[in-house]
Design an enzyme around this catalytic site. Structure first.
Site, PDB file in Angstrom:
ATOM      1  N   ASN A 110       4.888   8.769   9.396  1.00 54.89           N
ATOM      2  CA  ASN A 110       6.078   8.266  10.082  1.00 54.89           C
ATOM      3  C   ASN A 110       6.622   6.980   9.473  1.00 54.89           C
ATOM      4  O   ASN A 110       7.838   6.772   9.403  1.00 54.89           O
ATOM      5  CB  ASN A 110       5.769   8.047  11.568  1.00 54.89           C
ATOM      6  CG  ASN A 110       7.017   8.003  12.414  1.00 54.89           C
ATOM      7  OD1 ASN A 110       7.927   8.808  12.235  1.00 54.89           O
ATOM      8  ND2 ASN A 110       7.077   7.054  13.330  1.00 54.89           N
ATOM      9  N   PRO A 120      -2.124   8.803  10.188  1.00 56.93           N
ATOM     10  CA  PRO A 120      -2.076   7.871   9.061  1.00 56.93           C
ATOM     11  C   PRO A 120      -1.310   8.443   7.880  1.00 56.93           C
ATOM     12  O   PRO A 120      -1.178   9.661   7.712  1.00 56.93           O
ATOM     13  CB  PRO A 120      -3.551   7.667   8.714  1.00 56.93           C
ATOM     14  CG  PRO A 120      -4.224   8.898   9.208  1.00 56.93           C
ATOM     15  CD  PRO A 120      -3.492   9.279  10.449  1.00 56.93           C
ATOM     16  N   GLU A 121      -0.805   7.540   7.058  1.00 59.99           N
ATOM     17  CA  GLU A 121      -0.106   7.941   5.842  1.00 59.99           C
ATOM     18  C   GLU A 121      -1.120   8.403   4.791  1.00 59.99           C
ATOM     19  O   GLU A 121      -2.308   8.091   4.849  1.00 59.99           O
ATOM     20  CB  GLU A 121       0.685   6.749   5.290  1.00 59.99           C
ATOM     21  CG  GLU A 121       1.517   6.011   6.321  1.00 59.99           C
ATOM     22  CD  GLU A 121       2.759   6.770   6.761  1.00 59.99           C
ATOM     23  OE1 GLU A 121       3.265   7.600   5.986  1.00 59.99           O
ATOM     24  OE2 GLU A 121       3.230   6.515   7.881  1.00 59.99           O
ATOM     25  N   LYS A 171      -3.619  14.334   3.459  1.00 60.42           N
ATOM     26  CA  LYS A 171      -4.299  13.627   4.539  1.00 60.42           C
ATOM     27  C   LYS A 171      -5.670  14.228   4.856  1.00 60.42           C
ATOM     28  O   LYS A 171      -6.255  13.939   5.902  1.00 60.42           O
ATOM     29  CB  LYS A 171      -3.411  13.620   5.781  1.00 60.42           C
ATOM     30  CG  LYS A 171      -2.064  12.928   5.532  1.00 60.42           C
ATOM     31  CD  LYS A 171      -1.205  12.898   6.772  1.00 60.42           C
ATOM     32  CE  LYS A 171       0.137  12.222   6.477  1.00 60.42           C
ATOM     33  NZ  LYS A 171       0.981  12.084   7.678  1.00 60.42           N
ATOM     34  N   ARG A 179       7.931  11.773  17.072  1.00 67.64           N
ATOM     35  CA  ARG A 179       7.602  10.412  16.642  1.00 67.64           C
ATOM     36  C   ARG A 179       8.767   9.459  16.922  1.00 67.64           C
ATOM     37  O   ARG A 179       9.932   9.827  16.760  1.00 67.64           O
ATOM     38  CB  ARG A 179       7.322  10.375  15.126  1.00 67.64           C
ATOM     39  CG  ARG A 179       6.156  11.216  14.664  1.00 67.64           C
ATOM     40  CD  ARG A 179       4.815  10.604  15.059  1.00 67.64           C
ATOM     41  NE  ARG A 179       3.708  11.350  14.489  1.00 67.64           N
ATOM     42  CZ  ARG A 179       3.143  12.418  15.042  1.00 67.64           C
ATOM     43  NH1 ARG A 179       3.615  12.863  16.203  1.00 67.64           N
ATOM     44  NH2 ARG A 179       2.132  13.033  14.469  1.00 67.64           N
TER      45      ARG A 179
END
Length: 272
Positions: free
Chosen positions: A167, A2-3, A51, A251
């Site tokens: 990503n 996750p961002e 994160k 990714r």
């Protein structure tokens, strides 16, 4: 993975639900913490760095968690049916009126609150740090420029450069800079890249929907990310989708060859 804005929002929602309350149930379903019991401890608050999530309890104790690729925290009224199957639960934190269940969490650790910094000292500046200053921006820009031959996309994902980019934002920042994600860092303005990264994360930090175009309608939220079928949101042209990164950091990466000049790996035709 996750961002940073997703983790930031999860932390804020957990803090709103648990802070100032005493746990009536605090158990773990994780090999390293199976015997730990947090019942009776007061939740002092929840904070995030990049994160990383830190849930702080009375007695100078902190629970560190990281969502990785598929982890999540679900908050529901006490007694409600869990949002996911019980075998996915790794942490159960329950007060008299609310329950916070950590599902599919891979990284969990209990440590003294004063030692939280040992888990994040290696990170670059947190893009969602409420105390963000020009000095943070300058340090992040210097970190980004430190390896000029590195591919921009790889550098943006490196949490040691600046913490919070995932990503989605890697692809979108590259688009807004007008270059391929495989462009060497030396060919972009690092200060502008950092400013874009912070602007995008701040804009999305308090909502579940992530948009980089300013349009929250479905199918119009990103310029190139996951727009293989629709094409570039700006020019409508077909996108290139290539893998970037090595090993666990590999990714799928989207870019528009018309709007983003620069090198692209020749490992397949454009996807339409």
């Amino acid at each position: 993975m996750p961002e940073g804005d997703t983790v930031f929002l999860a932390g804020k929602l957990l803090d709103r639900a648990l802070a100032g309350k005493t746990l009536v149930r605090g158990e773990f379903r994780h090999p390293g913490l199976a015997t730990a019991d947090l019942a009776g401890r007061e939740v002092h608050g929840v904070g995030t760095v990049g994160k990383h999530l830190f849930t702080r309890f009375s007695g100078d104790l902190t629970l560190h968690s990281h969502l990785r690729m598929d982890g999540s925290w679900k908050i529901q009224p006490a007694g409600a049916k869990w949002a996911m199957p019980a075998h996915h639960a790794r942490v159960v934190l329950m007060t008299e009126d609310v329950q916070a269940i950590g599902f599919r969490l891979h990284d969990l650790k209990l440590l003294p609150t004063a030692e939280e910094h040992t888990l994040v000292d290696h990170l670059g500046p947190d893009l969602l740090d409420p105390q963000w200053t020009d000095e943070h921006a300058a340090l992040a820009a210097a970190n980004l420029a430190a390896k000029p031959d590195r591919e921009l996309g790889d550098a943006l994902l490196d949490q040691r450069v600046m913490a919070g980019v995932g990503n989605l934002y890697k692809c979108e920042i590259s688009f807004l800079l007008g270059v391929s994600p495989w462009t060497p860092v030396s060919e972009v303005d690092p200060a502008r890249a950092v400013a874009l990264a912070r602007k995008l994360l701040v804009a999305n930090a308090w909502r579940h929907e992530q948009a980089t175009t300013g349009d929250l309608r479905r199918g119009r939220r990103t310029w190139v990310y996951e727009r293989t079928r629709q094409g570039c949101f700006r020019c409508g042209g077909p996108l290139l989708v290539r893998q970037q990164g090595d090993g666990q950091y590999r990714r799928p990466t989207w870019c528009c060859p018309r709007c983003q000049p620069g090198p692209v790996p020749a490992d397949g035709p454009p996807r339409k």
